[in-house]
Design a protein around this motif. Structure first.
Motif, PDB file in Angstrom:
ATOM      1  N   SER A  67       0.840  -1.200   0.000  1.00  0.00           N
ATOM      2  CA  SER A  67       0.000   0.000   0.000  1.00  0.00           C
ATOM      3  C   SER A  67       0.875   1.251   0.000  1.00  0.00           C
ATOM      4  CB  SER A  67      -0.930   0.008   1.208  1.00  0.00           C
ATOM      5  OG  SER A  67      -0.202   0.267   2.381  1.00  0.00           O
ATOM      6  N   GLU A  68       0.303   2.344  -0.491  1.00  0.00           N
ATOM      7  CA  GLU A  68       1.073   3.575  -0.609  1.00  0.00           C
ATOM      8  C   GLU A  68       1.463   4.143   0.755  1.00  0.00           C
ATOM      9  OE1 GLU A  68      -1.147   6.977  -2.219  1.00  0.00           O
ATOM     10  OE2 GLU A  68      -2.922   5.710  -2.110  1.00  0.00           O
ATOM     11  N   SER A  69       0.742   3.809   1.809  1.00  0.00           N
ATOM     12  CA  SER A  69       1.108   4.305   3.139  1.00  0.00           C
ATOM     13  C   SER A  69       2.335   3.583   3.699  1.00  0.00           C
ATOM     14  CB  SER A  69      -0.079   4.166   4.098  1.00  0.00           C
ATOM     15  OG  SER A  69      -0.454   2.811   4.208  1.00  0.00           O
ATOM     16  N   ASP A  70       2.623   2.378   3.230  1.00  0.00           N
ATOM     17  CA  ASP A  70       3.784   1.625   3.719  1.00  0.00           C
ATOM     18  C   ASP A  70       5.034   1.817   2.876  1.00  0.00           C
ATOM     19  OD1 ASP A  70       2.369   0.515   5.831  1.00  0.00           O
ATOM     20  OD2 ASP A  70       1.655  -1.166   4.626  1.00  0.00           O
ATOM     21  N   ARG A  73       8.537   3.617   3.989  1.00  0.00           N
ATOM     22  CA  ARG A  73       9.399   2.988   4.988  1.00  0.00           C
ATOM     23  C   ARG A  73      10.274   1.881   4.404  1.00  0.00           C
ATOM     24  NH1 ARG A  73       4.506   3.550   7.797  1.00  0.00           N
ATOM     25  NH2 ARG A  73       3.958   1.363   7.525  1.00  0.00           N
ATOM     26  N   SER A 110      -7.809   1.842  -6.126  1.00  0.00           N
ATOM     27  CA  SER A 110      -6.772   1.843  -5.091  1.00  0.00           C
ATOM     28  C   SER A 110      -5.414   1.824  -5.780  1.00  0.00           C
ATOM     29  CB  SER A 110      -6.921   0.630  -4.179  1.00  0.00           C
ATOM     30  OG  SER A 110      -6.708  -0.553  -4.928  1.00  0.00           O
ATOM     31  N   THR A 112      -1.501   0.607  -5.379  1.00  0.00           N
ATOM     32  CA  THR A 112      -0.492  -0.176  -4.678  1.00  0.00           C
ATOM     33  C   THR A 112       0.800  -0.110  -5.474  1.00  0.00           C
ATOM     34  OG1 THR A 112      -1.165  -2.209  -5.803  1.00  0.00           O
ATOM     35  CG2 THR A 112      -2.167  -1.773  -3.645  1.00  0.00           C
TER      36      THR A 112
END
Length: 173
Positions: A67-70, A73, A110, A112
């Motif tokens: 996902s783009e939020s991960d 990192r 979505s 990814t």
């Protein structure tokens, strides 16, 4: 009509004699999309047909949708663990080999990012000793990418972690 057909056949045979198909890499043919006698497309102006798939089992890659939020990192060479559906309970070590610059958009809009992991070859031998090639293209599984390592960290089950207020009703970290 017969003469035209003979000329057409001779022309096709001449074209076939001048045709060469070379594999871009060595490996094992794992998918064959055409049979003898089928016509395929491939000219200077038009993209050719996919004749076959060649798999190089010396370098095995696993593509993970993140996902783009991960994605911020994750870094190159981060270690990873892959659990394949075909081998439950047998984690395979890997590391981040390639990070994408742009996302791929899903059907539900979505976004990814497809991160490519390279599998540690030493883990493959322990999967199934009865098979020469225990991993196959298209196998599915889940990947965990480890973005931070802490030595000598205290580890307790999540069920043991709780938050309680002090005498004044204040919750402190």
């Amino acid at each position: 009509v017969v003469k035209a057909s003979e000329i057409s056949i001779k022309s096709a045979q001449r074209s076939l004699q001048q045709t060469s198909i070379y594999a871009p890499t060595s490996g094992v043919v794992t998918e064959l999309n055409v049979s003898v006698g089928e016509t395929i497309v491939g000219t200077a102006t038009m993209l050719g047909s996919n004749l076959l798939t060649i798999t190089n089992f010396d370098t095995l890659l696993f593509r993970a949708d993140i996902s783009e939020s991960d994605i911020p990192r994750i870094a190159l060479n981060d270690s990873a663990s892959i659990l394949l559906d075909a081998y439950p309970g047998k984690p395979i070590r890997a590391h981040v080999y390639q990070l994408p610059l742009s996302p791929k958009q899903g059907v539900d809009l979505s976004q990814t990012f497809e991160v490519v992991l390279v599998i540690d070859p030493s883990d493959i031998a322990d999967l199934d000793r009865n098979q020469k090639l225990p991993l196959r293209p298209g196998m599915r599984g889940n990947a965990s990418i480890f973005t931070e390592h802490v030595k000598n960290a205290l580890c307790v089950p999540l069920q043991c972690v709780t938050v309680r207020p002090d005498e004044g009703g204040v919750i402190q970290e």
